[in-house]
Write an enzyme that holds these catalytic residues in place. Structure first.
Site, short mmCIF file in Angstrom:
data_model
loop_
_atom_site.label_atom_id
_atom_site.label_comp_id
_atom_site.label_asym_id
_atom_site.label_seq_id
_atom_site.Cartn_x
_atom_site.Cartn_y
_atom_site.Cartn_z
N LYS A 78 22.25 -42.89 -49.25
CA LYS A 78 23.98 -42.91 -50.33
C LYS A 78 23.14 -41.05 -50.23
O LYS A 78 21.73 -40.75 -49.75
CB LYS A 78 23.26 -43.57 -51.40
CG LYS A 78 24.39 -42.84 -52.32
CD LYS A 78 23.97 -44.32 -53.61
CE LYS A 78 24.93 -43.94 -54.58
NZ LYS A 78 25.40 -45.21 -55.84
N SER A 156 28.70 -47.05 -57.86
CA SER A 156 29.30 -45.33 -57.15
C SER A 156 28.65 -45.16 -55.89
O SER A 156 28.69 -44.76 -55.13
CB SER A 156 27.91 -44.41 -57.41
OG SER A 156 26.47 -44.96 -58.00
N SER A 180 26.12 -49.94 -59.04
CA SER A 180 26.58 -49.43 -57.49
C SER A 180 26.63 -49.99 -55.78
O SER A 180 27.33 -49.27 -55.59
CB SER A 180 25.97 -47.79 -58.52
OG SER A 180 26.24 -47.19 -59.33
#
Length: 449
Positions: A78, A156, A180
């Site tokens: 990420k 996210s 997330s």
């Protein structure tokens, strides 16, 4: 490679069925496909470096000295993990001109030590502050399900899920502050694992809320999540599948079953019935403490308070560069100070103690990961009210486990061809090994094995 799990990729490399260079070439081709989602899925693609990593992995395997079972397997990270020499932008243009990282994040270093090929950084909600995955700066990758409708991927860790689903990597490392990792896994029909936060070294991770942040993984199945977790955790786990005939699961009745979409309610109900038929004892419990969270976090909670503290200098100079929806949530923390943080910590400790007393006799908690199926990107991009309503719904159930400091997986539980629905299997802090064993058994049961 779209249907190749991380465990299958590792086995194929070990048997010589294919090379790491072949895996990486396939993954890079998926990312570069102009008809695909690669441009919106990755914020940085390390094509040259990935090919160099793959060559080194193949050379190690040729002499029988792989660094780990994951040596040569493509994974993504990420866009809030530091990579030496690169800027960590966290899905935002605000940090585009920030200083480059001086060293790899601890998680990235562990991946490289295992020989995993870091293929790139995945897109995300700006600064990880939403459970939906929309990003007005880098674009929003579409959910693999019902792609023509362009549904949200969940956030996210949005790019992490789409990258795995579309074969751009075999596994992805993300973060989970209120769901997330689990939310995008649920929306995209994948498996997402949020470990107990303290099991991971957080050095080099751009924070959202250190009190709640966890580092987690997304893959196709539980075994692949276990394998990826073993590469990045402080201590690897060795879970074994359990017998559902000895299982005692709790289904909380407060909050987490409210306002379920019809598809979610149907899939969750069928799942409970199937587990019961396999011999699991399933008990409904009130867990009224869950209803307290809205009041405890009414002023914004840890996330608003701690994110404001981190972002305040940036906002003073670059507020106009933020996604307005993210900025509004961060600014909720502006009135909060040290006394509020201390009160939150005290309330959390009391709440954790009371919840633990209610659930410690059970092997796991079962609940829907999210109460809704993935809405379209367009309907949320155009309507603030719809956006914040969907965001609150998506975060509601997973965030309970972050506040508990627990561990949890989201497993797909829908029937083939239906909208993806996640089953959340959750446990108390540091019960990860036992929880993963139950997840293996549940996954096998739902697959009909």
């Amino acid at each position: 490679m779209a249907k190749l799990t991380l465990v299958q990729a590792a086995a194929g490399l070990a048997s010589g069925e294919f090379t790491s260079r072949q895996l990486i070439a396939g993954a890079l081709a998926q990312i570069a496909d102009p008809q695909g989602e690669g441009e919106r899925t990755f914020t940085q693609v390390y094509a040259d470096w990935a090919q160099q990593q793959a060559l080194a992995a193949d050379q190690r395997r040729a002499v029988g000295k792989p660094l780990s079972p994951l040596d040569g397997v493509p994974v993504s990270i990420k866009d809030l993990f530091d990579v030496s020499g690169q800027v960590t932008t966290a899905g935002s243009w605000v940090l585009a001109d920030a200083a480059v990282a001086k060293k790899h994040a601890a998680t990235v270093e562990r991946l490289l030590q295992a020989g995993a090929v870091v293929i790139g950084k995945t897109n995300m909600t700006e600064f990880a502050y939403s459970g939906l995955g929309l990003n007005p700066h880098f674009g929003t990758p579409a959910n693999p399900w019902d792609r023509a409708a362009r549904r949200i991927p969940g956030g996210s860790s949005s790019g992490a899920a789409v990258a795995v689903a579309d074969g751009m990597c075999c596994g992805a490392v993300g973060s989970d502050t209120g769901g997330s990792v689990r939310i995008p896994a649920a929306f995209c029909g994948l498996t997402g694992y949020k470990p107990t936060a303290r099991r991971m070294a957080s050095g080099g991770l751009l924070p959202l809320s250190p009190s709640l942040d966890s580092i987690g993984v997304i893959a196709h199945d539980v075994a692949s999540c276990i394998a990826l977790d073993a590469a990045i955790a402080e201590q690897a786990l060795r879970p074994e599948s359990q017998s559902l005939e000895s299982a005692r699961f709790a289904v909380p009745q407060t909050l987490v079953l409210d306002s379920l979409d019809e598809e979610v309610a149907a899939a969750f109900g069928r799942t409970l019935k199937r587990l019961a038929q396999a011999g699991a004892q399933i008990e409904a419990i009130p867990c009224s403490e869950f209803a307290e969270l809205a009041e405890i976090n009414g002023a914004g909670g840890f996330t608003a308070l701690e994110s404001w503290h981190w972002h305040q200098p940036l906002i003073a100079e670059y507020a106009e560069g933020y996604d307005p929806r993210v900025l509004s949530r961060i600014r909720r923390g502006q009135p909060l100070g040290a006394s509020d943080l201390q009160q939150l910590r005290q309330l959390r400790a009391s709440w954790q103690q009371r919840v633990t007393a209610k659930v410690q006799g059970f092997d796991a908690l079962l609940m829907p990961t999210a109460p809704l199926i993935a809405p379209t990107i367009a309907e949320l991009a155009e309507d603030d009210e719809a956006y914040f309503r969907a965001n609150g719904a998506a975060l509601r159930n997973p965030s309970v486990i972050n506040f508990l400091d627990g561990c949890a997986l989201s497993l797909p539980c829908q029937r083939p061809g239906e909208a993806p629905v996640g089953l959340m299997v959750a446990g108390l802090p540091m019960h990860d090994q036992a929880l993963l064993g139950w997840a293996l058994a549940i996954e096998r049961c739902l697959a009909g094995a």
